[in-house]
Design an enzyme around this catalytic site. Structure first.
Site, PDB file in Angstrom:
ATOM      1  N   HIS A  76      81.037  52.450  19.311  1.00 53.92           N
ATOM      2  CA  HIS A  76      81.191  53.116  18.013  1.00 53.92           C
ATOM      3  C   HIS A  76      80.997  54.617  18.131  1.00 53.92           C
ATOM      4  CE1 HIS A  76      76.796  53.560  17.117  1.00 53.92           C
ATOM      5  NE2 HIS A  76      76.681  52.440  17.797  1.00 53.92           N
ATOM      6  N   GLU A 226      79.573  51.503  12.562  1.00 54.48           N
ATOM      7  CA  GLU A 226      78.616  50.538  13.113  1.00 54.48           C
ATOM      8  C   GLU A 226      77.211  50.768  12.593  1.00 54.48           C
ATOM      9  OE1 GLU A 226      75.727  48.643  15.765  1.00 54.48           O
ATOM     10  OE2 GLU A 226      75.941  50.783  15.334  1.00 54.48           O
ATOM     11  N   ASP A 247      76.760  49.185  24.065  1.00 50.26           N
ATOM     12  CA  ASP A 247      75.827  49.864  23.159  1.00 50.26           C
ATOM     13  C   ASP A 247      74.495  50.041  23.877  1.00 50.26           C
ATOM     14  OD1 ASP A 247      74.726  50.950  20.777  1.00 50.26           O
ATOM     15  OD2 ASP A 247      75.971  49.634  19.576  1.00 50.26           O
ATOM     16  N   HIS A 327      67.089  55.456  18.147  1.00 47.64           N
ATOM     17  CA  HIS A 327      67.150  56.031  16.803  1.00 47.64           C
ATOM     18  C   HIS A 327      66.102  57.119  16.611  1.00 47.64           C
ATOM     19  CE1 HIS A 327      69.730  52.825  14.537  1.00 47.64           C
ATOM     20  NE2 HIS A 327      70.230  53.150  15.720  1.00 47.64           N
TER      21      HIS A 327
END
Length: 400
Positions: A76, A226, A247, A327
């Site tokens: 993504h 995504e 990913d 993240h």
């Protein structure tokens, strides 16, 4: 089926340069037109045919000897980010996150705000940012998006000033990556999820363009939503029988992922990945001397999960690069990226094991079989019940 060695050499200088270009192209979910144009131009440079969906999903196509039962590899392009929630009385901006990430990682981030009049720079700060003003309160302020604000680098004292400059509710905010390539191979940046996966795919494609055509057509998919859960739900074609998502895999206490080699996911929060496709990828790693490990992710979903939830009847798997502090301020290693790209070249060139998958619906002939015999019989198949062996041989003849 046992594969022969087929690992191709990966141009890691190219991989590094593409990763740098991608990370320095802002693409929070919903603001991805520029990154779509970049990837399309790169596919043109590589000589890869592609098409683009209405919103910007990309389908690159590497034609093989067969088209039915095609394969897909997906990453993504979109990243985490934020949007303007309100224009505050103090001339600053209230934010809401795009995607799921903690405001503790937003504090201190440099940003770009995309407004109707152009871009502005700014910084995300706690509501109480100065110890000289608030004393020890700066250490007791709660963590959360309600406790941060964006200070824009422009003269703005109130909402009217902000509006005159071009700021409005809903404006997109991108977060600076702060990229560093360390001499020992580590890479530190925001948004390695999943700009690193895209760079891996481009590097694998570059290597494959100099190789013979693959046994079956492979679609190289780049999704744009995504991070908000939509993923590859709308870019698949009926010919695609299996899809491998590329990913990040979280390396943390309680996880088996690593920042080195390939981490193959056996399951995520939506359930197990396809038994046969996952086993094939593990076998390709073993045959081609690619370092690998397996892991299960409890709080994680990917492009593959989105496709299955949308109703796609395809085999799915997830291969990852180990990432620390996903993240947040993320860290990976070039060894994992190179290993992943090598695995993708092996998968692309590998033979088709399940011929029946060329059809969306068929009878039982050629249908897959999962081991169910005692381990002793698994290691010595000739000791199995004659009736079962005869049935397996009959089905194999039909599938051929």
């Amino acid at each position: 089926m046992t594969e022969t060695k087929m690992r191709l050499t990966i141009d890691t200088d190219y991989l590094r340069q593409k990763l740098s270009d991608l990370l320095n192209t802002p693409s929070p979910t919903g603001y991805t037109d520029t990154i779509v144009r970049y990837v399309c131009r790169e596919l043109e440079q590589l000589g890869v045919d592609y098409d683009v969906t209405r919103r910007g999903g990309i389908r690159g196509r590497l034609s093989g000897w067969q088209s039915a039962g095609a394969r897909a590899i997906v990453s993504h392009l979109d990243t985490l980010g934020a949007q303007v929630k309100s224009l505050k009385d103090n001339g600053r901006l209230e934010l809401v996150p795009i995607g799921t990430w903690s405001a503790r990682f937003a504090e201190g981030a440099r940003t770009t705000v995309f407004t109707r009049n152009g871009t502005y720079r700014g910084t995300i700060l706690p509501l109480k940012a100065s110890g000289h003003t608030f004393g020890d309160d700066i250490d007791t302020l709660p963590i959360g998006w309600n406790h941060v604000e964006l200070r824009v680098d422009a003269y703005a004292r109130n909402p009217d000033d902000l509006y005159q400059l071009g700021f409005e509710i809903g404006d997109f905010v991108s977060i600076d990556p702060q990229l560093e390539f360390i001499d020992n191979g580590f890479i530190v940046s925001r948004h390695l999820d999943n700009k690193a996966g895209v760079a891996v795919m481009l590097a694998a494609l570059k290597a494959l363009m100099a190789a013979p055509p693959p046994p079956v057509t492979i679609f190289w998919l780049f999704s744009i939503t995504e991070e908000v859960g939509h993923g590859a739900s709308s870019i698949l074609l009926p010919d695609i029988a299996s899809m491998v998502a590329v990913d990040n895999g979280t390396s943390a206490p309680g996880q088996n992922s690593s920042e080195f080699g390939v981490t193959i996911a056996m399951a995520d929060q939506t359930g197990p990945f396809d038994y046969h496709l996952t086993r094939k990828l593990v076998d390709l790693c073993r045959t081609n001397d690619i370092r690998h490990q397996k892991d299960i992710f409890r709080y994680y979903r990917s492009d593959s999960a989105a496709a299955l939830v949308a109703g796609a009847d395809i085999r799915t798997a997830l291969v990852t690069f180990g990432i620390d502090a996903s993240h947040g301020y993320e860290r990976i290693h070039m060894h994992a990226l190179r290993s992943l790209a090598e695995l993708l070249t092996c998968y692309a060139q590998s033979s088709v094991d399940i011929v029946r998958d060329r059809k969306q619906v068929s009878d039982l002939r050629g249908f897959t079989r999962q081991p169910s015999q005692p381990a002793e019989q698994q290691l010595n198949p000739e000791s199995g019940p004659p009736s079962a062996l005869a049935e397996e041989a009959k089905e194999s003849e039909g599938a051929a």
